[in-house]
Design a protein around this motif. Structure first.
Motif, PDB file in Angstrom:
ATOM      1  N   HIS A  30      20.207  13.222   1.432  1.00  0.00           N
ATOM      2  CA  HIS A  30      20.170  14.548   2.038  1.00  0.00           C
ATOM      3  C   HIS A  30      19.627  14.439   3.452  1.00  0.00           C
ATOM      4  O   HIS A  30      19.003  13.453   3.823  1.00  0.00           O
ATOM      5  CB  HIS A  30      19.370  15.557   1.201  1.00  0.00           C
ATOM      6  N   CYS A  31      19.904  15.462   4.237  1.00  0.00           N
ATOM      7  CA  CYS A  31      19.466  15.432   5.639  1.00  0.00           C
ATOM      8  C   CYS A  31      19.097  16.834   6.100  1.00  0.00           C
ATOM      9  O   CYS A  31      19.472  17.841   5.496  1.00  0.00           O
ATOM     10  CB  CYS A  31      20.550  14.834   6.538  1.00  0.00           C
ATOM     11  N   ARG A  32      18.346  16.852   7.158  1.00  0.00           N
ATOM     12  CA  ARG A  32      17.941  18.108   7.820  1.00  0.00           C
ATOM     13  C   ARG A  32      18.477  18.029   9.239  1.00  0.00           C
ATOM     14  O   ARG A  32      18.193  17.069   9.967  1.00  0.00           O
ATOM     15  CB  ARG A  32      16.421  18.229   7.809  1.00  0.00           C
ATOM     16  N   ASN A  86      25.542  22.437   2.841  1.00  0.00           N
ATOM     17  CA  ASN A  86      24.408  23.281   3.178  1.00  0.00           C
ATOM     18  C   ASN A  86      23.771  23.838   1.904  1.00  0.00           C
ATOM     19  O   ASN A  86      24.448  24.389   1.042  1.00  0.00           O
ATOM     20  CB  ASN A  86      24.885  24.432   4.075  1.00  0.00           C
ATOM     21  N   TYR A  87      22.456  23.666   1.812  1.00  0.00           N
ATOM     22  CA  TYR A  87      21.717  24.119   0.626  1.00  0.00           C
ATOM     23  C   TYR A  87      21.883  25.618   0.395  1.00  0.00           C
ATOM     24  O   TYR A  87      21.995  26.076  -0.742  1.00  0.00           O
ATOM     25  CB  TYR A  87      20.239  23.762   0.805  1.00  0.00           C
ATOM     26  N   GLN A  88      21.925  26.395   1.484  1.00  0.00           N
ATOM     27  CA  GLN A  88      22.008  27.848   1.362  1.00  0.00           C
ATOM     28  C   GLN A  88      23.439  28.373   1.391  1.00  0.00           C
ATOM     29  O   GLN A  88      23.716  29.458   0.896  1.00  0.00           O
ATOM     30  CB  GLN A  88      21.187  28.517   2.468  1.00  0.00           C
ATOM     31  N   GLU A  89      24.329  27.606   2.008  1.00  0.00           N
ATOM     32  CA  GLU A  89      25.726  28.034   2.128  1.00  0.00           C
ATOM     33  C   GLU A  89      26.622  26.867   1.726  1.00  0.00           C
ATOM     34  O   GLU A  89      27.088  26.117   2.585  1.00  0.00           O
ATOM     35  CB  GLU A  89      26.025  28.492   3.557  1.00  0.00           C
ATOM     36  N   PRO A  90      26.898  26.690   0.436  1.00  0.00           N
ATOM     37  CA  PRO A  90      27.625  25.509  -0.054  1.00  0.00           C
ATOM     38  C   PRO A  90      29.018  25.313   0.542  1.00  0.00           C
ATOM     39  O   PRO A  90      29.541  24.200   0.494  1.00  0.00           O
ATOM     40  CB  PRO A  90      27.706  25.757  -1.564  1.00  0.00           C
ATOM     41  N   GLN A 111      18.970  23.240   9.312  1.00  0.00           N
ATOM     42  CA  GLN A 111      19.598  23.507   8.028  1.00  0.00           C
ATOM     43  C   GLN A 111      19.488  22.252   7.154  1.00  0.00           C
ATOM     44  O   GLN A 111      19.571  21.124   7.658  1.00  0.00           O
ATOM     45  CB  GLN A 111      21.072  23.872   8.212  1.00  0.00           C
ATOM     46  N   ASN A 112      19.318  22.448   5.856  1.00  0.00           N
ATOM     47  CA  ASN A 112      19.231  21.335   4.914  1.00  0.00           C
ATOM     48  C   ASN A 112      20.572  21.124   4.230  1.00  0.00           C
ATOM     49  O   ASN A 112      21.167  22.077   3.707  1.00  0.00           O
ATOM     50  CB  ASN A 112      18.149  21.624   3.868  1.00  0.00           C
ATOM     51  N   TYR A 113      21.026  19.872   4.230  1.00  0.00           N
ATOM     52  CA  TYR A 113      22.303  19.500   3.644  1.00  0.00           C
ATOM     53  C   TYR A 113      22.076  18.474   2.540  1.00  0.00           C
ATOM     54  O   TYR A 113      21.377  17.475   2.753  1.00  0.00           O
ATOM     55  CB  TYR A 113      23.239  18.925   4.704  1.00  0.00           C
ATOM     56  N   ASN A 171      25.565  10.807  -5.532  1.00  0.00           N
ATOM     57  CA  ASN A 171      25.697  11.987  -6.372  1.00  0.00           C
ATOM     58  C   ASN A 171      24.771  13.107  -5.898  1.00  0.00           C
ATOM     59  O   ASN A 171      24.258  13.057  -4.785  1.00  0.00           O
ATOM     60  CB  ASN A 171      25.446  11.621  -7.839  1.00  0.00           C
ATOM     61  N   GLU A 172      24.528  14.069  -6.754  1.00  0.00           N
ATOM     62  CA  GLU A 172      23.821  15.295  -6.387  1.00  0.00           C
ATOM     63  C   GLU A 172      22.373  15.044  -5.958  1.00  0.00           C
ATOM     64  O   GLU A 172      21.651  14.269  -6.577  1.00  0.00           O
ATOM     65  CB  GLU A 172      23.831  16.257  -7.572  1.00  0.00           C
ATOM     66  N   SER A 173      21.954  15.728  -4.908  1.00  0.00           N
ATOM     67  CA  SER A 173      20.557  15.739  -4.467  1.00  0.00           C
ATOM     68  C   SER A 173      19.961  17.109  -4.737  1.00  0.00           C
ATOM     69  O   SER A 173      20.644  18.128  -4.583  1.00  0.00           O
ATOM     70  CB  SER A 173      20.460  15.430  -2.967  1.00  0.00           C
ATOM     71  N   ASN A 174      18.694  17.130  -5.127  1.00  0.00           N
ATOM     72  CA  ASN A 174      17.992  18.415  -5.270  1.00  0.00           C
ATOM     73  C   ASN A 174      17.103  18.697  -4.057  1.00  0.00           C
ATOM     74  O   ASN A 174      16.300  19.631  -4.075  1.00  0.00           O
ATOM     75  CB  ASN A 174      17.181  18.461  -6.559  1.00  0.00           C
ATOM     76  N   GLY A 175      17.247  17.872  -3.017  1.00  0.00           N
ATOM     77  CA  GLY A 175      16.469  18.067  -1.799  1.00  0.00           C
ATOM     78  C   GLY A 175      15.086  17.469  -1.846  1.00  0.00           C
ATOM     79  O   GLY A 175      14.331  17.562  -0.877  1.00  0.00           O
ATOM     80  N   GLN A 176      14.743  16.824  -2.954  1.00  0.00           N
ATOM     81  CA  GLN A 176      13.426  16.207  -3.111  1.00  0.00           C
ATOM     82  C   GLN A 176      13.539  14.688  -2.992  1.00  0.00           C
ATOM     83  O   GLN A 176      14.634  14.135  -2.928  1.00  0.00           O
ATOM     84  CB  GLN A 176      12.832  16.585  -4.474  1.00  0.00           C
ATOM     85  N   ASN A 177      12.397  14.031  -3.018  1.00  0.00           N
ATOM     86  CA  ASN A 177      12.393  12.575  -2.986  1.00  0.00           C
ATOM     87  C   ASN A 177      11.369  12.045  -3.984  1.00  0.00           C
ATOM     88  O   ASN A 177      10.644  12.814  -4.610  1.00  0.00           O
ATOM     89  CB  ASN A 177      12.098  12.056  -1.573  1.00  0.00           C
ATOM     90  N   GLY A 178      11.335  10.727  -4.122  1.00  0.00           N
ATOM     91  CA  GLY A 178      10.379  10.107  -5.026  1.00  0.00           C
ATOM     92  C   GLY A 178      10.566  10.594  -6.456  1.00  0.00           C
ATOM     93  O   GLY A 178      11.683  10.817  -6.927  1.00  0.00           O
ATOM     94  N   ILE A 179       9.452  10.793  -7.140  1.00  0.00           N
ATOM     95  CA  ILE A 179       9.516  11.212  -8.545  1.00  0.00           C
ATOM     96  C   ILE A 179      10.041  12.641  -8.707  1.00  0.00           C
ATOM     97  O   ILE A 179      10.414  13.051  -9.805  1.00  0.00           O
ATOM     98  CB  ILE A 179       8.139  11.083  -9.245  1.00  0.00           C
ATOM     99  N   ASP A 180      10.066  13.403  -7.617  1.00  0.00           N
ATOM    100  CA  ASP A 180      10.591  14.770  -7.685  1.00  0.00           C
ATOM    101  C   ASP A 180      12.104  14.819  -7.507  1.00  0.00           C
ATOM    102  O   ASP A 180      12.721  15.869  -7.702  1.00  0.00           O
ATOM    103  CB  ASP A 180       9.932  15.648  -6.622  1.00  0.00           C
TER     104      ASP A 180
END
Length: 201
Positions: A128-130, A173-177, A140-142, A111-120
């Motif tokens: 997610h990947c870079r 892409n985080y900036q260009e969905p 680019q972050n995906y 499901n959805e990622s906010n680009g963070q890991n762990g407790i964040d």
């Protein structure tokens, strides 16, 4: 005849001038799908092979290419954090698996990622990947999104430390969905007890 010999010498020299990365990339392949704690990982990200490679690190310590750990209340999530530190312009990938200890062998919806890991990070399974994008000349972050893939755990044994599985999915892409890429043919076979000492070249 002299021209033929000269051409052969020049061709041989040019072929041997490629950097080590170019030679190694042609030899690398996806690891087989196994369930014996072989400490392997691999997938294709946007049709490019991605496998872990250790880095030189700093202060006499190496950058570990793959880390597997758990956290949260009662270890309610686990993460597989994978990097290629030794190739130029490559990628990194993180998979967050929610409820592994409760559900074990199962298929987990990505499901959805906010680009963070762990407790964040978020309280569900995501990835997610870079990725280096040659067309724009930078990383680019995906991020995964709702129902965008699957992580299938095929082996999970706390006593032996082994977790194995396969995965695939889409990330955007985080900036260009509208920019979406595919992660395909993913597989991992981890022994949590021996992974810290594993070498990824």
């Amino acid at each position: 005849m002299k021209h033929s010999i000269l051409f052969l010498v020049i061709t041989t020299v040019c072929l041997s001038c490629g950097n080590d990365d170019t030679i190694l990339n042609s030899e690398r392949t996806l690891p087989p799908i196994t369930q014996n704690g072989a400490n392997t990982f691999g997938c294709y990200i946007d049709q490019l092979l991605f496998i872990p490679r250790d880095g030189d690190g700093t202060f006499s310590t190496n950058d570990n290419a793959m880390i597997f750990w758990g956290g949260g209340i009662d270890n309610d999530y686990n993460e597989i954090d994978v990097h290629d530190y030794n190739s130029e312009k490559t990628a990194s990938l993180l998979m967050h698996i929610q409820g592994l200890h409760d559900n074990g062998i199962a298929s987990y919806i990505v499901n959805e990622s906010n680009g963070q890991n762990g407790i964040d990070g978020l309280n569900h399974t995501y990835m997610h990947c870079r990725v280096w994008r040659k067309d724009v000349g930078n990383y680019q972050n995906y991020l995964s999104y709702e129902n965008s893939g699957n992580i299938t755990i095929t082996s999970f044994n706390l006593n032996s430390g082994i977790i194995s599985g396969t995965f695939s999915g889409s990330v955007r892409n985080y900036q260009e969905p509208h920019d979406t890429i595919q992660i395909t043919q993913g597989r991992f076979d981890i022994n949590g007890f021996t992974l810290p000492d594993a070498n990824f070249q």
